[in-house]
Design a protein around this motif. Sequence first.
Motif, PDB file in Angstrom:
ATOM      1  N   PHE B 354     -17.051   4.433 113.672  1.00 35.87           N
ATOM      2  CA  PHE B 354     -15.700   3.924 113.872  1.00 35.87           C
ATOM      3  C   PHE B 354     -15.551   2.495 113.370  1.00 35.87           C
ATOM      4  N   ARG B 355     -16.652   1.721 113.432  1.00 34.50           N
ATOM      5  CA  ARG B 355     -16.576   0.306 113.035  1.00 34.50           C
ATOM      6  C   ARG B 355     -16.316   0.149 111.539  1.00 34.50           C
ATOM      7  N   VAL B 417     -19.437  12.249 119.711  1.00 32.97           N
ATOM      8  CA  VAL B 417     -18.297  11.334 119.776  1.00 32.97           C
ATOM      9  C   VAL B 417     -18.742   9.981 120.326  1.00 32.97           C
ATOM     10  N   PHE B 421     -18.170   6.272 118.428  1.00 37.61           N
ATOM     11  CA  PHE B 421     -17.287   5.227 118.935  1.00 37.61           C
ATOM     12  C   PHE B 421     -17.989   4.212 119.826  1.00 37.61           C
ATOM     13  N   MET B 422     -19.070   4.606 120.482  1.00 34.34           N
ATOM     14  CA  MET B 422     -19.581   3.778 121.560  1.00 34.34           C
ATOM     15  C   MET B 422     -20.958   3.209 121.271  1.00 34.34           C
TER      16      MET B 422
END
Lengths: 511, 469
Positions: B354-355, B417, B421-422
């Motif tokens: 995501f980054r 996921v 994202f995490m």
Amino acid sequence: MSDALLLNLVLWLPVAGLLPLALVRGNATTSRLVTTGVMLVQFVMALLLYLQFDGSDLALQAATNIPWIAEWGVAYHIGLDGLNILLVLLTAFLVPLVVIGAWRSIEKDVALFHAMLLLLQFAMMGALVAQDLFLFYVFWEAMLIPMFFMIGIWGGARRSYATIKFVLYTAFGSILMLGAIIYLVWALQQQGGVASFAFADLLRVSLPVEVQVWLLAAFVLSFAIKVPMVPLHTWLPDAHVEAPTPGSVILAGVLLKMGTYGFIKLGFPLFPDATRLLTPWLMTLSVVSIVYGACLALVQQDIKKIIAYSSISHLGYVMLGLLSLDLAGIQGAIVQMVSHGIVAAGLFLLVGVVYERCHTRELSAYGGLARQMPMYALFFVLFMLASVGLPTTSGFTGEFLVLLGAFNAAWPQHLDGNNLPLWLAIAAVSGVVLGALYMLRFALTFLFGAPKAPHQPLADVTPREMSVLGALVVAVFLLGLFPDGALRKTELAARRYQEQVMTSRVPANAR
Amino acid sequence: MPDNQVLLALLPEHLLLLGMLTLIVLSLGRRGVVTAVALGVGVVAVVGAVVAAFVLAAQGLNASLFDGQLLVTPGVYVTKALLLALSIPVLLMSRTDFEGAEFPLLLLASLYGLSLLPSAQSALVLFLGLEMLSVPVYALIVLAMRRAESAEAALKYLVLSGTASAVFLMGIALLYGTTGSMQVSAVAEAMNMADPVATTALVLVVAALFLKGAVVPFHGWAPDTYEGASVPVTAYMATLSKAAVLVVGLQLFQGVRVEGPLVQLLAVLPLVSIVWGNVAAMRQDSLRRMIAYSSIAHAGYLFYAFLGDPATRGDAVVFYLVTYAAGNLLAFAVLPPHDNDVTRDHMGSLDGLFRHRPMAAALMAVAMFSLAGLPPFPGFTAKFLIFRTVVAAGYPVYAVLGLVGSFLGLFFYLRVVQRLFMRPVAEGALPAAGQAMLPGDGLSRTAGVLCGVATLLLTLVPGWILSRV
């Protein structure tokens, strides 16, 4: 503007809000402003709907019903009735306050966070207004996804564990409910020859008691995990502690109510015979939740956990009221849902205020905050008293009516020689005492005593925080002093719920 | 039937053939020119075939060809069009790993076999179609040779797929022996016979389908083969090869309600497949192995539908195939490119996607939620359809067990996921500013967007497909 259009706007506005959010390209302040704007407009619309809602009309209001997947009888069917109107208003009221109140608590990926907030709002609103079981289930499960991100990205140190636990717990209940839904719809098709997911149609299905018990068990599992009822509560403290402040507030304020709403709207009315059969068990679990939740809150060292366990206790009252099948009890349960939503939101925001300043949730790290933060202490005491259920606050109206209902229902059974309901009602009263005990212990160490805080000097609540807390306090007293308006809008629906659960729907040949 | 109508009725197949011939001629040219043009030719041929199939469906063409060997109806054409359309993202994402005309040529050859299947009415045509689909895939697996395991993967696939074909032929032979017919209606006849030879025939046919479709305990080849093949080939095997097997099953069992000992076979093995696929996927470090185990679980759901009423089974299976394929292709299309195939395949390469590629991460998350069957994504609707069919056929207990099995799958999809994202960004994943994109990156992205749009449409208007298949 017609009511139906207004309700559609209320539902879809958060989705529309994603577009401007995407256009500001990650600018933090603009994202916050856009989200606040969207939510406030939504609240005004929801308020209009509430004011126009006619409590003397039992029919679905502001309804839209258009076929969606016509092959299986799935429809986009939404509307308002006495059971969801208050919760729609509560949801629209709380979420903008969350955004304003926690303005500074999210500093990372601000735009993504607000997108998740909007999606969550959409899913929650959808689950509340849906009148079609398929649509309801879609929204019900869709609530998990934004919450999964919210806890997982912006949560505390153990966020990864907490968010997976939250999703797996809730999804497990739901997957069995899905099985029950499929069976129920199939049964309707066998009996009536129509493929339909409309609540109104499904409420006519008659099933043998054994089947009802299995289906109810699946629904209970799903809803009771959400409420949560002991012993299915263990996800809640983890989720609450690890969630960022806005996540905790929404979790306690709205998401937990989805469970009790599910019971009153679907679970119990769909399977009345099984409900009456299982009432003693479910009632016992409710009272265990009340007492056990309160006892656990009494010994916590983490301030978020105290409020998390107090939620378990307070929602136990809602379940007790719904199961009493007494009008006062049912209406009390509805009021208690709203009241707990406001009060728990206030308390979590207050915890967020000190957490933002000190970054610790250890109760022992704090003391004598009243001297450094007098305004803060005032708000804290107000919400504490509302949580305890002091007369004139909303907590009193809810809990008093629930207990009244519980005794009303228990007395005739006691005369018939069944003492269990009476003992349960008496045990439930002890929850009020325990509630006062843990909240007073919390307030005593937190606000009074030797002044200490991990971070000095502590600034008092800012005007922004004060406006949010003030709005919540106004709501607490409005519901506490003038519950009439709310009660009148929900009375007919409560009576219908009572009637639905009292009426047997076992097929004639199986009786 | 006049010859010109035969020409018209099989227009999608003819267009694929035309594409192949063009590519063969084209591949004589200079390598650079071929690379530039071949993919375009392949895409045009497939798009042409899809459009032709839709047009023929819209015209309501109903015909039986070659003495009842093939049967075309509007529903058949729509199924063909959907399956062929799903190969477009595969073609688009192939530029990252393949140059020259070989990939589109072999893929078109394989699609020719796939395209015959929905219209096949005889066991022999089904067998031929399945073989025409598989043989080019053996070559595709070794074609890229980005690592030594590719050869092993191809050999494993060749041997096991060959075994499956042999078992299938044996089943057909026994079916012919007991019923005296090669038409698919022989299956219905055999189902009603108490003859042990007829039952054996059916069991052999089902076992062959399970082997080709990777259902436990016939699943062992899938993880190794998927891991050793390149991304586009794995994407093709996980989606369209699997779809072909299910289509064969649908054709053979059309109008047949599964009864007797076959019920246990078709309930228990898929159930075990669901549970084992989902449990084993939790422990995988290789993305393609994870997808392989996930596809084993999905094969379980798909074969579950065969318990259901034959009238509703087709809808459920085709809808599931389309959503499942769209989800899988979406995940493969947005995989971040990397010059080392082994690193690219490692789950760690997804960390913090995501980054640096927020759009890819969002699409990948959608794919995972859809595959996990979380509403509102179409994977949920598809699963709902399957289990509704099973309940309606009178097997509520199997349905509940299957649902619980599907719950197990949630865990590893959510873990993906979480990685996206995490987690902090994976080391070496972030391309430095100004560094040239790998070839085909833009095309892969287009494939991702196409699948994303398909997923959105399947979410909003699932009724469109259901009413047409």
